[in-house]
Design an enzyme around this catalytic site. Structure first.
Site, mmCIF file in Angstrom:
data_model
loop_
_atom_site.group_PDB
_atom_site.id
_atom_site.type_symbol
_atom_site.label_atom_id
_atom_site.label_comp_id
_atom_site.label_asym_id
_atom_site.label_seq_id
_atom_site.Cartn_x
_atom_site.Cartn_y
_atom_site.Cartn_z
ATOM 1 C CB SER A 149 -46.345 43.689 -8.316
ATOM 2 O OG SER A 149 -45.887 42.907 -9.520
ATOM 3 C CE LYS A 152 -44.849 46.421 -11.616
ATOM 4 N NZ LYS A 152 -44.844 45.160 -10.931
ATOM 5 C CB SER A 326 -48.943 45.450 -11.509
ATOM 6 O OG SER A 326 -47.888 44.931 -10.777
#
Length: 493
Positions: A149, A152, A326
């Site tokens: 993640s 991102k 997230s």
């Protein structure tokens, strides 16, 4: 070499004061596991205000509080006048004129911690001084790593650069070819609200859109809802995603028309609808007073009358929510917005290609870039630590105001988002609570952490630590937190 001790700094008294928080205030309802600390809300508020003060020199100007995400129209207000345990030490304003840490000093502190067995046999790293861009520590900084993640962060940079922080995603309804027929055209906004209180702050409401349509139709009653999802191409599930990606509550099939991120209820890890576009169209029909049988797929006719339009929250708010929570669905929706802006197909492939183009235009290092989605869900994604620190350092520069949503969206150590329950125990880096803002990355066997730490001398340091062969995810998380905490404690000269 031992870390430079943090010099004494003034504290901020919040007695009888009111502090206004943005979307992080909503997340703060999830009480951190604080190891028994009293007055967690008051203490957490002090920490966030501390970080705002500490980074004043980076975000010079009158918009510091707004830029750091400490106030907007959808705020939650916390009153911090209740006696609690003494507040933690607060950093003084950051001084970019103080000496930088030395490369040897940073290496002496970080290298032993990065060699922790919990991080496995392969970990890469990059640490950069924000003010100068000088590399202070690196280990395979250009290696192509599975980022999870932390992807991102890159998605945030690409979409903010491509469209600007004020951009809003539109959802339109136009007249169909038959009397009373309306066509809802998916524009790629996954936040459309149907719950009494939307999961996404500031989201446009489907019932508001329906009210516009009814007014535009006048005496004519709606008879049918057509949903147009032609904006996106290709599959809604990336081949590299785990089998539970759309069923485990962390993601959904990516379509240009959906409500509440395809959630069935307003919780972060809610189950998702398997066909988000169908559910959204049915929900729209319901608020128009039509049955589910009045819904069908189709495309909007050319040149037809617009009956209504709603717009998402500004892009900067979507980016903040994506990073703080997230949010995988929001991330992949934003990647497709980059594709549209750059003339690429609105697909996983188009989004990944468009983001690489934007990053190269920003003169960021794209060596090792190999993204296939915008969320980091796919195990075939590849990013380098150097790219992550390049983005983060850019986001903290006062001359790149359009990127500030990256920084303000990063979770705060020990307080908000995916770091709310981390950095809370002394042995796990609690001394860095409020001094580190970072994006986490977690897949089975993959653990990463990328963000900004304010060190003992008040310098802002961008960092990225990426391990792709871990065997105990819980221990790997603790090991990464200890590395970030050591960096925050380090003067390292």
């Amino acid at each position: 070499m031992t870390p430079h001790p943090r010099t004494a700094a003034p504290t901020i008294s919040l007695a009888y004061s009111t502090v206004t928080l943005n979307g992080e205030g909503r997340v703060a309802r999830e009480t951190p596991q604080s190891g028994g600390r009293a007055g967690v809300v008051a203490a957490a508020t002090v920490l966030v205000v501390a970080l705002a003060v500490a980074l004043t020199a980076v975000f010079a100007g009158p918009d510091v509080v707004r830029v750091l995400g400490l106030g907007d129209g959808r705020s939650t207000t916390w009153k911090a006048g209740i006696p609690a345990e003494p507040p933690p030490v607060v950093l003084a304003a950051m001084d970019s004129q103080v000496p930088m840490p030395s490369q040897a000093g940073v290496a002496a502190v970080l290298a032993p911690l990065l060699a922790a067995p919990a991080l496995g046999p392969h970990i890469t790293a990059s640490v950069v001084d924000v003010a100068t861009g000088q590399v202070l520590y690196s280990s395979e900084p250009d290696a192509a790593m599975t980022p999870a993640s932390t992807t991102k962060v890159v998605t945030a940079a690409a979409v903010l650069a491509a469209l600007g922080p004020a951009y809003r995603i539109k959802t339109r309804v136009v007249a169909g070819t038959q009397p009373g027929e309306v066509v809802i055209v998916g524009g790629g906004d996954p936040t459309l609200a149907v719950f009494p209180t939307s999961f996404y702050p500031g989201a446009p409401r489907l019932d508001d859109l329906a009210a516009q349509v009814k007014e535009a139709l006048g005496d004519a009653a709606p008879t049918r809802v057509i949903y147009d999802v032609s904006l996106y191409t290709g599959p809604g599930i990336e081949p590299g995603w785990d089998s539970d990606a759309t069923t485990g509550g962390s993601g959904a099939v990516i379509t240009p028309l959906m409500t509440e991120g395809a959630r069935r209820n307003p919780t972060r890890y809610s189950a998702r609808f398997p066909q988000p576009e169908v559910q959204a169209a049915q929900a729209f029909a319901k608020v128009l007073g039509l049955p589910q049988s009045a819904v069908a797929a189709g495309t909007a006719p050319q040149g037809t009358k617009e009956l209504g339009k709603v717009e998402s929250a500004p892009l900067v708010r979507l980016v903040e929510t994506m990073l703080l929570e997230s949010d995988n669905v929001l991330a992949d929706a934003l990647a497709r917005q980059v594709a549209i802006a750059k003339g690429q197909p609105a697909s996983f492939e188009g989004g990944a290609a468009a983001m690489k183009t934007v990053l190269a235009e920003l003169n960021l290092p794209v060596t090792g870039y190999g993204l296939v989605d915008g969320s980091g869900f796919s195990r075939t994604n590849r990013l380098s630590p150097a790219l992550l620190t390049g983005v983060l350092a850019m986001a903290a520069r006062s001359d790149r105001a359009e990127m500030r949503g990256i920084f303000s969206g990063l979770p705060v150590a020990g307080y908000s988002g995916t770091l709310a329950t981390r950095f809370t125990k002394a042995q796990d880096g609690a001394a860095a609570a409020g001094l580190v803002r970072a994006k986490t990355g977690t897949l089975t066997g993959v653990n990463s952490l990328a963000g900004i730490a304010v060190d003992a001398d008040g310098r802002a340091l961008a960092f990225a630590f990426m391990a792709d062969q871990t065997t105990d995810g819980g221990q790997a998380v603790v090991a990464l937190d200890r590395v970030a905490a050591a960096l925050a404690a380090c003067g390292c000269r």
